[in-house]
Write an enzyme that holds these catalytic residues in place. Structure first.
Site, PDB file in Angstrom:
ATOM      1  N   GLN A   1      65.487  73.166  -3.221  1.00 45.23           N
ATOM      2  CA  GLN A   1      66.927  73.629  -3.763  1.00 45.23           C
ATOM      3  C   GLN A   1      66.438  75.103  -4.257  1.00 45.23           C
ATOM      4  O   GLN A   1      66.481  75.555  -4.390  1.00 45.23           O
ATOM      5  CB  GLN A   1      67.076  72.723  -4.695  1.00 45.23           C
ATOM      6  CG  GLN A   1      67.166  71.004  -5.162  1.00 45.23           C
ATOM      7  CD  GLN A   1      67.580  70.902  -6.626  1.00 45.23           C
ATOM      8  OE1 GLN A   1      68.047  70.819  -7.096  1.00 45.23           O
ATOM      9  NE2 GLN A   1      67.046  69.128  -6.453  1.00 45.23           N
TER      10      GLN A   1
ATOM     11  N   GLU B   1      67.491  66.215   2.318  1.00 41.62           N
ATOM     12  CA  GLU B   1      66.875  66.829   0.928  1.00 41.62           C
ATOM     13  C   GLU B   1      65.460  67.215   1.405  1.00 41.62           C
ATOM     14  O   GLU B   1      64.561  65.917   1.963  1.00 41.62           O
ATOM     15  CB  GLU B   1      66.556  66.324  -0.662  1.00 41.62           C
ATOM     16  CG  GLU B   1      67.520  66.231  -0.835  1.00 41.62           C
ATOM     17  CD  GLU B   1      67.468  65.333  -2.302  1.00 41.62           C
ATOM     18  OE1 GLU B   1      66.363  65.228  -2.691  1.00 41.62           O
ATOM     19  OE2 GLU B   1      68.344  64.389  -2.748  1.00 41.62           O
TER      20      GLU B   1
ATOM     21  N   ASN C   1      73.291  59.009  -3.814  1.00 40.82           N
ATOM     22  CA  ASN C   1      72.230  59.726  -3.241  1.00 40.82           C
ATOM     23  C   ASN C   1      70.568  58.406  -3.594  1.00 40.82           C
ATOM     24  O   ASN C   1      70.824  58.129  -4.208  1.00 40.82           O
ATOM     25  CB  ASN C   1      71.964  61.133  -3.869  1.00 40.82           C
ATOM     26  CG  ASN C   1      70.552  60.998  -4.223  1.00 40.82           C
ATOM     27  OD1 ASN C   1      70.444  62.312  -2.777  1.00 40.82           O
ATOM     28  ND2 ASN C   1      69.990  61.098  -4.974  1.00 40.82           N
ATOM     29  N   GLU C   2      70.172  58.565  -2.675  1.00 42.29           N
ATOM     30  CA  GLU C   2      68.241  57.505  -2.818  1.00 42.29           C
ATOM     31  C   GLU C   2      68.981  56.197  -3.678  1.00 42.29           C
ATOM     32  O   GLU C   2      68.709  55.821  -4.529  1.00 42.29           O
ATOM     33  CB  GLU C   2      67.829  58.569  -3.751  1.00 42.29           C
ATOM     34  CG  GLU C   2      67.527  59.510  -2.861  1.00 42.29           C
ATOM     35  CD  GLU C   2      65.759  60.180  -3.335  1.00 42.29           C
ATOM     36  OE1 GLU C   2      65.529  60.106  -4.087  1.00 42.29           O
ATOM     37  OE2 GLU C   2      65.438  61.042  -3.195  1.00 42.29           O
TER      38      GLU C   2
ATOM     39  N   GLU D   1      71.862  71.035  -7.617  1.00 43.13           N
ATOM     40  CA  GLU D   1      71.503  69.745  -8.827  1.00 43.13           C
ATOM     41  C   GLU D   1      71.620  70.223 -10.202  1.00 43.13           C
ATOM     42  O   GLU D   1      71.195  71.640 -10.161  1.00 43.13           O
ATOM     43  CB  GLU D   1      69.857  69.072  -7.710  1.00 43.13           C
ATOM     44  CG  GLU D   1      70.602  68.062  -9.468  1.00 43.13           C
ATOM     45  CD  GLU D   1      69.254  66.859  -9.115  1.00 43.13           C
ATOM     46  OE1 GLU D   1      68.404  67.124  -7.670  1.00 43.13           O
ATOM     47  OE2 GLU D   1      69.730  65.947  -9.457  1.00 43.13           O
TER      48      GLU D   1
ATOM     49  N   TYR E   1      60.051  65.386   1.103  1.00 42.93           N
ATOM     50  CA  TYR E   1      59.372  66.038   0.246  1.00 42.93           C
ATOM     51  C   TYR E   1      57.818  66.532   1.397  1.00 42.93           C
ATOM     52  O   TYR E   1      57.582  65.104   1.938  1.00 42.93           O
ATOM     53  CB  TYR E   1      59.695  65.960  -0.840  1.00 42.93           C
ATOM     54  CG  TYR E   1      61.073  66.259  -0.833  1.00 42.93           C
ATOM     55  CD1 TYR E   1      61.274  67.651  -1.605  1.00 42.93           C
ATOM     56  CD2 TYR E   1      61.304  65.455  -1.817  1.00 42.93           C
ATOM     57  CE1 TYR E   1      62.526  67.402  -2.388  1.00 42.93           C
ATOM     58  CE2 TYR E   1      62.703  65.105  -2.256  1.00 42.93           C
ATOM     59  CZ  TYR E   1      63.453  66.756  -2.076  1.00 42.93           C
ATOM     60  OH  TYR E   1      64.808  67.082  -3.132  1.00 42.93           O
TER      61      TYR E   1
HETATM   62  O1  AHR Z   1      65.036  67.213  -5.332  1.00 42.24           O
HETATM   63  C1  AHR Z   1      64.411  66.487  -6.187  1.00 42.24           C
HETATM   64  C2  AHR Z   1      65.313  65.179  -6.650  1.00 42.24           C
HETATM   65  O2  AHR Z   1      64.067  64.599  -5.263  1.00 42.24           O
HETATM   66  C3  AHR Z   1      66.646  64.625  -6.248  1.00 42.24           C
HETATM   67  O3  AHR Z   1      67.449  64.434  -6.902  1.00 42.24           O
HETATM   68  C4  AHR Z   1      66.783  63.056  -5.790  1.00 42.24           C
HETATM   69  O4  AHR Z   1      67.665  62.979  -4.525  1.00 42.24           O
HETATM   70  C5  AHR Z   1      65.269  63.149  -4.963  1.00 42.24           C
HETATM   71  O5  AHR Z   1      64.193  62.025  -4.857  1.00 42.24           O
END
Ligand code: AHR
Length: 521
Positions: free
Chosen positions: A373, A324, A202-203, A55, A269
């Site tokens: 990332q 992600e 995205n999101e 990103e 995450y």
């Molecule tokens: O990867 C960092 C961020 O995490 C991304 O921009 C977003 O899609 C997610 O919340």
């Protein structure tokens, strides 16, 4: 005696529960046993499960991949050569760009044409820094070509128009005469690029527009209509999915728009509780256990999303795209909090190995995953400091696991002891296995227990084999990591702990280790 296999079956039946995070208090099996039916298996581990995400965030693109043509750091058309070489080695199959949250603020026309004419913008999500748009569509396509990865472009739904998205597709993929194809040619790219993967936002439940599932489903239906297959290029359309255990989002999207998509994403995450240390490298066993426990929960989460998708799409046409995932800690001291720069330790290697084993085992539904990332951000493969570059423990896991790409998943049954910390326990061992095109069998194993080695018997049915080789990734300490001064603290080594005994492969898995075995006839 209740063993983790029995629990696994129960958990799968319940749909969505995993072995992770439960206080199991079980009797322990006397032996760790992995039974592999090596002559069976029908599902392919899509190589795109080993994909990545980059990103416009912190030092991922700028001062990461992109140094610019005038920079003394060796580069090809502005892209760092050492990074390209490192990524080619691990055969990264697909790269997602330009975000993340950045994608829904990105206007692609700002990133084409002579760089000196490109307008700037504020990167509001990530540090409020000025984005000069020097890295745009042409540079991204060049990066993908240099590393040999397929591009996965994420379009702007949150603040972009349908027309803008439609024109981006035309710009990238149309080979006839048209305003956007002509503009592409004027900017130096005669031929259209091959573009398979395109994300529609995205999101969009958060940074991508704060929409409800119901509203986004309609928006998705509208935007995707104009994501067209031009000049023989076929696009695999990926709808924005929910975060973690947001099963409602998956249900609504599959019900309302499932037939108009090829893939549906989820994000997940892993970070330690706020009551614990959130440092990437300064932590004790409590944080080790907590992070591995949480990473493992993705197994149950995927099972439950899969079961919802199965209701609408029993033939598994729509892929689940984990575009992600990875660890998320506090940033390194004295770095911009908006840049998400974190170190990467042996713990991250175990998270990567455990998660990739889980993705492999769900390859009937998961068709792509993208670690967040690639360079200098979150669970990065590569860290840079000016002209220096280090490969993280996570990088080495991808190097070791690349043997699973496009191989056939071997059905397995794992019975293992628990790793207990205070009054909680999780399975000590994670495993997956595959058979490649040449018939070689690869088994990836991790021992999450930081104190005890584990002997595991691998009973491999249905094939003759004579030889076993392997590589191991481990270190003295749970928080060992590579630095710019010493980049080889955590690197793979040849593994001598596997032998063939009475027709089985017997493995002595050291504490806190990742091992990949190759078994040949
Ligand atoms: O990867 C960092 C961020 O995490 C991304 O921009 C977003 O899609 C997610 O919340």
């Amino acid at each position: 005696m209740r063993k983790c296999t029995v629990l696994l079956t129960v958990c799968l039946l319940l749909g969505g529960f995993s072995l992770f995070g439960e206080n199991q208090q079980d009797d322990q099996p006397e032996t760790n046993l992995l039974v592999l039916n090596a002559d069976l298996g029908r599902e392919t581990i899509n190589k795109n499960i080993y994909g990545h995400f980059s990103e416009h965030l912190g030092r991922c693109i700028y001062r990461g991949f992109w140094v610019g043509e005038e920079n003394p750091i060796p580069n090809t058309r502005g892209i760092r050569n050492d990074i390209v070489e490192a990524l080619k080695k691990i055969q990264i199959p697909v790269l997602r760009w330009p975000g993340g949250c950045f994608a829904d603020e990105y206007h692609w026309k700002d990133g084409i044409g002579p760089r000196s004419n490109r307008p700037t913008m504020i990167n509001t999500h990530w540090g409020g820094v000025t984005e000069n748009n020097h890295f745009g569509t042409h540079e991204f396509m060049d990066l993908c070509a240099q590393i040999g990865a397929e591009p996965y472009v994420c379009g702007n739904v949150g603040s972009g128009t349908v027309q803008e998205m439609q024109e981006w597709i035309e710009y990238m993929t149309f080979d006839g005469i048209s305003p956007m194809a002509d503009l592409r040619r004027k900017n130096g790219q005669e031929q259209p690029w091959a573009l398979t993967y395109f994300g529609v936002g995205n999101e969009n439940w958060g940074c991508g527009g704060n929409m409800t599932a119901e509203f986004y489903a309609d928006v998705y239906r509208r935007y995707q209509t104009y994501v067209r297959n031009l000049s023989g290029n076929r696009i695999y359309k990926i709808a924005c999915g929910g975060y973690g255990d947001n099963y409602h989002w998956t249900d609504v999207l599959m019900r309302e728009a499932g037939r108009m998509m090829n893939g549906l994403s989820i994000h997940y995450y892993t970070g330690p509780d706020y009551s614990l240390s959130r440092s990437a490298t300064e932590f004790e066993e409590a944080e080790w256990f907590d992070v591995l426990n949480k990473a493992g929960r993705i197994d149950g989460i995927i099972t439950r999303h899969t079961s919802i998708m199965d209701r609408y799409d029993p033939r598994k046409r729509v892929g689940l795209i984990v575009d992600e995932w990875g660890t998320w800690y506090s940033v390194e001291p004295d770095t911009n909090p908006g840049f998400l720069y974190q170190q990467n330790s042996l713990r991250d290697a175990l998270v990567a190995a455990l998660t990739l084993n889980i993705f492999n085992s769900h390859c009937g539904r998961i068709k792509m995953a993208n670690l967040a990332q690639t360079v200098n951000v979150l669970q990065a493969l590569i860290l840079t400091e000016k002209d220096k570059m280090i490969l993280t423990p996570t990088y080495h896991v991808y190097d070791m696991f690349k043997v699973h790409q496009d191989a056939i998943l071997i059905p397995q049954q794992l019975t293992c002891k628990n790793y207990t910390y205070e009054d909680s326990d999780i399975p000590a061992i994670s495993a997956s296995a595959s058979r490649d095109k040449e018939g070689k069998i690869h088994i990836s194993l991790c021992n999450l227990d930081p104190h005890n080695s584990q002997e595991i018997i691998c009973e491999i049915r249905g094939v003759e084999f004579l030889k076993v080789n392997g590589r191991i990734l481990t270190a003295d300490k749970i928080n060992a990591f590579n630095t710019f001064e010493k980049g080889d603290v955590v690197i793979p080594e040849n593994f001598q702990g596997a032998k063939i005994d009475k027709g089985n492969v017997v493995v002595e898995l050291p504490a806190k280790s990742v091992v990949v075995l190759e078994i040949t006839g």
